[in-house]
Write an enzyme that holds these catalytic residues in place. Sequence first.
Site, PDB file in Angstrom:
ATOM      1  CB  THR A 113       0.075  11.371   6.955  1.00 41.76           C
ATOM      2  OG1 THR A 113       1.213  10.519   7.101  1.00 41.76           O
ATOM      3  CG2 THR A 113       0.468  12.503   6.005  1.00 41.76           C
ATOM      4  CG  ASP A 114       3.642   9.189  10.708  1.00 45.68           C
ATOM      5  OD1 ASP A 114       3.412   9.058   9.484  1.00 45.68           O
ATOM      6  OD2 ASP A 114       4.231   8.332  11.375  1.00 45.68           O
ATOM      7  CD  GLU A 115       5.392   9.522   5.010  1.00 41.16           C
ATOM      8  OE1 GLU A 115       6.287  10.252   4.569  1.00 41.16           O
ATOM      9  OE2 GLU A 115       5.456   8.284   5.014  1.00 41.16           O
ATOM     10  CE1 TYR A 134       0.237  11.112   1.072  1.00 38.58           C
ATOM     11  CE2 TYR A 134       2.076  10.397   2.455  1.00 38.58           C
ATOM     12  CZ  TYR A 134       0.705  10.553   2.247  1.00 38.58           C
ATOM     13  OH  TYR A 134      -0.170  10.155   3.225  1.00 38.58           O
ATOM     14  CE  LYS A 187      -2.587  13.536   3.754  1.00 37.80           C
ATOM     15  NZ  LYS A 187      -4.046  13.288   3.515  1.00 37.80           N
TER      16      LYS A 187
HETATM   17  P1  NAD Z   1      -5.545   4.868  -0.678  1.00 31.50           P
HETATM   18  O1  NAD Z   1      -4.562   5.291  -1.709  1.00 31.50           O
HETATM   19  O2  NAD Z   1      -5.750   3.437  -0.391  1.00 31.50           O
HETATM   20  O3  NAD Z   1      -6.980   5.481  -1.051  1.00 31.50           O
HETATM   21  C1  NAD Z   1      -7.157   6.780  -1.509  1.00 31.50           C
HETATM   22  C2  NAD Z   1      -8.590   6.906  -2.029  1.00 31.50           C
HETATM   23  O4  NAD Z   1      -8.809   8.265  -2.442  1.00 31.50           O
HETATM   24  C3  NAD Z   1      -8.870   6.023  -3.247  1.00 31.50           C
HETATM   25  O5  NAD Z   1     -10.115   5.372  -3.093  1.00 31.50           O
HETATM   26  C4  NAD Z   1      -8.920   7.003  -4.408  1.00 31.50           C
HETATM   27  O6  NAD Z   1      -9.766   6.601  -5.474  1.00 31.50           O
HETATM   28  C5  NAD Z   1      -9.450   8.259  -3.718  1.00 31.50           C
HETATM   29  N1  NAD Z   1      -9.071   9.485  -4.434  1.00 31.50           N
HETATM   30  C6  NAD Z   1      -7.831   9.837  -4.880  1.00 31.50           C
HETATM   31  N2  NAD Z   1      -7.899  11.031  -5.502  1.00 31.50           N
HETATM   32  C7  NAD Z   1      -9.192  11.433  -5.436  1.00 31.50           C
HETATM   33  C8  NAD Z   1      -9.872  12.600  -5.885  1.00 31.50           C
HETATM   34  N3  NAD Z   1      -9.242  13.559  -6.553  1.00 31.50           N
HETATM   35  N4  NAD Z   1     -11.194  12.709  -5.611  1.00 31.50           N
HETATM   36  C9  NAD Z   1     -11.855  11.731  -4.944  1.00 31.50           C
HETATM   37  N5  NAD Z   1     -11.256  10.593  -4.526  1.00 31.50           N
HETATM   38  C10 NAD Z   1      -9.944  10.459  -4.760  1.00 31.50           C
HETATM   39  O7  NAD Z   1      -5.140   5.678   0.628  1.00 31.50           O
HETATM   40  P2  NAD Z   1      -5.203   5.280   2.176  1.00 31.50           P
HETATM   41  O8  NAD Z   1      -3.978   4.584   2.539  1.00 31.50           O
HETATM   42  O9  NAD Z   1      -6.524   4.676   2.464  1.00 31.50           O
HETATM   43  O10 NAD Z   1      -5.118   6.749   2.840  1.00 31.50           O
HETATM   44  C11 NAD Z   1      -6.306   7.492   3.093  1.00 31.50           C
HETATM   45  C12 NAD Z   1      -5.936   8.793   3.767  1.00 31.50           C
HETATM   46  O11 NAD Z   1      -5.251   8.525   4.987  1.00 31.50           O
HETATM   47  C13 NAD Z   1      -5.000   9.681   2.942  1.00 31.50           C
HETATM   48  O12 NAD Z   1      -5.384  11.017   3.135  1.00 31.50           O
HETATM   49  C14 NAD Z   1      -3.631   9.420   3.551  1.00 31.50           C
HETATM   50  O13 NAD Z   1      -2.788  10.539   3.382  1.00 31.50           O
HETATM   51  C15 NAD Z   1      -4.004   9.206   5.007  1.00 31.50           C
HETATM   52  N6  NAD Z   1      -3.074   8.369   5.796  1.00 31.50           N
HETATM   53  C16 NAD Z   1      -2.727   7.125   5.350  1.00 31.50           C
HETATM   54  C17 NAD Z   1      -1.920   6.309   6.159  1.00 31.50           C
HETATM   55  C18 NAD Z   1      -1.541   4.907   5.737  1.00 31.50           C
HETATM   56  O14 NAD Z   1      -0.749   4.266   6.434  1.00 31.50           O
HETATM   57  N7  NAD Z   1      -2.084   4.358   4.657  1.00 31.50           N
HETATM   58  C19 NAD Z   1      -1.445   6.807   7.389  1.00 31.50           C
HETATM   59  C20 NAD Z   1      -1.805   8.097   7.791  1.00 31.50           C
HETATM   60  C21 NAD Z   1      -2.636   8.859   6.990  1.00 31.50           C
HETATM   61  O1  DAU Z   2       3.400   7.246   7.920  1.00 34.61           O
HETATM   62  C1  DAU Z   2       2.122   7.281   7.302  1.00 34.61           C
HETATM   63  C2  DAU Z   2       2.300   7.003   5.827  1.00 34.61           C
HETATM   64  O2  DAU Z   2       2.596   5.614   5.703  1.00 34.61           O
HETATM   65  C3  DAU Z   2       1.085   7.365   4.998  1.00 34.61           C
HETATM   66  O3  DAU Z   2       0.861   8.751   5.070  1.00 34.61           O
HETATM   67  C4  DAU Z   2       1.291   6.952   3.529  1.00 34.61           C
HETATM   68  O4  DAU Z   2       0.116   7.208   2.763  1.00 34.61           O
HETATM   69  C5  DAU Z   2       1.588   5.462   3.499  1.00 34.61           C
HETATM   70  O5  DAU Z   2       1.863   5.061   2.165  1.00 34.61           O
HETATM   71  C6  DAU Z   2       2.784   5.140   4.387  1.00 34.61           C
HETATM   72  O6  DAU Z   2       4.022   5.699   3.835  1.00 34.61           O
HETATM   73  P1  DAU Z   2       5.368   4.826   3.808  1.00 34.61           P
HETATM   74  O7  DAU Z   2       6.259   5.385   2.786  1.00 34.61           O
HETATM   75  O8  DAU Z   2       5.890   4.643   5.198  1.00 34.61           O
HETATM   76  O9  DAU Z   2       4.734   3.409   3.353  1.00 34.61           O
HETATM   77  P2  DAU Z   2       5.299   2.283   2.370  1.00 34.61           P
HETATM   78  O10 DAU Z   2       4.463   1.069   2.577  1.00 34.61           O
HETATM   79  O11 DAU Z   2       5.463   2.781   0.981  1.00 34.61           O
HETATM   80  O12 DAU Z   2       6.775   2.014   2.940  1.00 34.61           O
HETATM   81  C7  DAU Z   2       6.972   1.561   4.275  1.00 34.61           C
HETATM   82  C8  DAU Z   2       8.464   1.333   4.460  1.00 34.61           C
HETATM   83  O13 DAU Z   2       8.864   0.227   3.642  1.00 34.61           O
HETATM   84  C9  DAU Z   2       9.347   2.488   4.035  1.00 34.61           C
HETATM   85  O14 DAU Z   2      10.466   2.569   4.904  1.00 34.61           O
HETATM   86  C10 DAU Z   2       9.804   2.125   2.645  1.00 34.61           C
HETATM   87  C11 DAU Z   2       9.884   0.605   2.724  1.00 34.61           C
HETATM   88  N1  DAU Z   2       9.618  -0.121   1.444  1.00 34.61           N
HETATM   89  C12 DAU Z   2       8.431   0.094   0.826  1.00 34.61           C
HETATM   90  C13 DAU Z   2       8.140  -0.554  -0.356  1.00 34.61           C
HETATM   91  C14 DAU Z   2       6.819  -0.313  -1.068  1.00 34.61           C
HETATM   92  C15 DAU Z   2      10.569  -1.011   0.937  1.00 34.61           C
HETATM   93  O15 DAU Z   2      11.645  -1.209   1.531  1.00 34.61           O
HETATM   94  N2  DAU Z   2      10.263  -1.651  -0.234  1.00 34.61           N
HETATM   95  C16 DAU Z   2       9.115  -1.448  -0.914  1.00 34.61           C
HETATM   96  O16 DAU Z   2       8.924  -2.062  -1.998  1.00 34.61           O
END
Ligand code: NAD
Ligand code: DAU
Length: 342
Positions: free
Chosen positions: A123-125, A147, A151
């Site tokens: 992730t870009d995080e 988190y 990662k």
């Molecule tokens: P999500 O939280 O929606 O899904 C995570 C999934 O992983 C769930 O289905 C959960 O049951 C499963 N899981 C958790 N722990 C587990 C374990 N111990 N064994 C097997 N399965 C397990 O997450 P997402 O947003 O779909 O993210 C998926 C991946 O992409 C993650 O690795 C996250 O870091 C990465 N990512 C997410 C974003 C984003 O914007 N959501 C951006 C960049 C990277």
């Molecule tokens: O950048 C990639 C990441 O993006 C992924 O690796 C993470 O899994 C994914 O959860 C996401 O992280 P963020 O922290 O950016 O996502 P989130 O939706 O939690 O928050 C987005 C922005 O919105 C952040 O600046 C915090 C703000 N926010 C979020 C929530 C849930 C609020 O202001 N209020 C809220 O209630």
Amino acid sequence: MRERVLVTGGMGFIGSNFVRYMHDQHPEVQIINLDKLTYAGNPANLADLADRHRFVRGDVADPTVVDPLVRECDAIVHFAAETHVDRSIAYAGEFVQTDVYGTFILLEAARKYGIKRFVHVSTDEVYGEAVGRPSLEGDALMPKSPYAASKAGADRLAYSYYTTYGIPVVISRCVNNYGPYQYPEKLIPLFVTNALEGKKLPVYGHGRNTRDWIHVEDHCSALDALLQDDDNAGEVFNVGAGQEKSVLDITNIILKVLGKNDSLIEHIADRPGHVARHAVDSTKLTRTYGWKPRYDFEESMRRTIQWYVDHPEWWQPIKSGEFRRYYDEQYGDRSVRNTIQR
Ligand code: NAD
Ligand code: DAU
């Protein structure tokens, strides 16, 4: 072409979209979906494909589950993780266990059984703040939450399995995804569903923090390009859409599409360690694969918001379960502690 691919975390948001993407684009590829079904994993995400792929419920950190599955596969796309920054602030241990130790167990299995490609979904995080310009693949990793740090640990552990054991690992670092089936703890589905329920939209702090937003299918197509290539071992690729928007920008789009008033906005106490800006430069991905995001931001945001409007049967059961306890704990007294001026 890969023949049998182990997808971990395939019942989550991006994983389930990826399983559907693979089914549509490469119907000949067999998918095994390993998912623990944590609070974020939801079989309803793939109900229509239930009999078109193999689902195994299990933990990526358990070698007795992982080993036999990896032995059967020629590639792995590793999504499984604890993913919510706010939860990591409260419960960091679960993030270290799944994101770091779970990745270690998978890498060990890949080493044992000679996997041809290990796509590690990072992730870009991991970069922390993007200061002055979007982050580049060679930038230092300065993660700011448990988190992001978990990662980053997994990302570098995966790289070390390439440098040390020659495991063909390729690493993606994508920006914030949006689209259908995103668990409603994350900004967009939380605010859309709260607005539909007539609840407040809790903006952390001033709301000017920015993220780059990419449609989930554009992320899937980037991962597919990495999965199919035999010559990218040891490489890192950023994945971004160049759509930097602040939290207030996103909030205002949601209110406008839903025809709601901005009186729903409530500024609350900020997230500790809140990253002001995440953005990446994905020139390397575009130059290498000709990859570009296909989804127009305005139009696909509108469609995404409409998807949640059209699918209350998907999100209402989630928001009435474990979620309610989480929400009270997370947001309960934050407005009282709020000192931020709009
Ligand atoms: P999500 O939280 O929606 O899904 C995570 C999934 O992983 C769930 O289905 C959960 O049951 C499963 N899981 C958790 N722990 C587990 C374990 N111990 N064994 C097997 N399965 C397990 O997450 P997402 O947003 O779909 O993210 C998926 C991946 O992409 C993650 O690795 C996250 O870091 C990465 N990512 C997410 C974003 C984003 O914007 N959501 C951006 C960049 C990277
Ligand atoms: O950048 C990639 C990441 O993006 C992924 O690796 C993470 O899994 C994914 O959860 C996401 O992280 P963020 O922290 O950016 O996502 P989130 O939706 O939690 O928050 C987005 C922005 O919105 C952040 O600046 C915090 C703000 N926010 C979020 C929530 C849930 C609020 O202001 N209020 C809220 O209630």
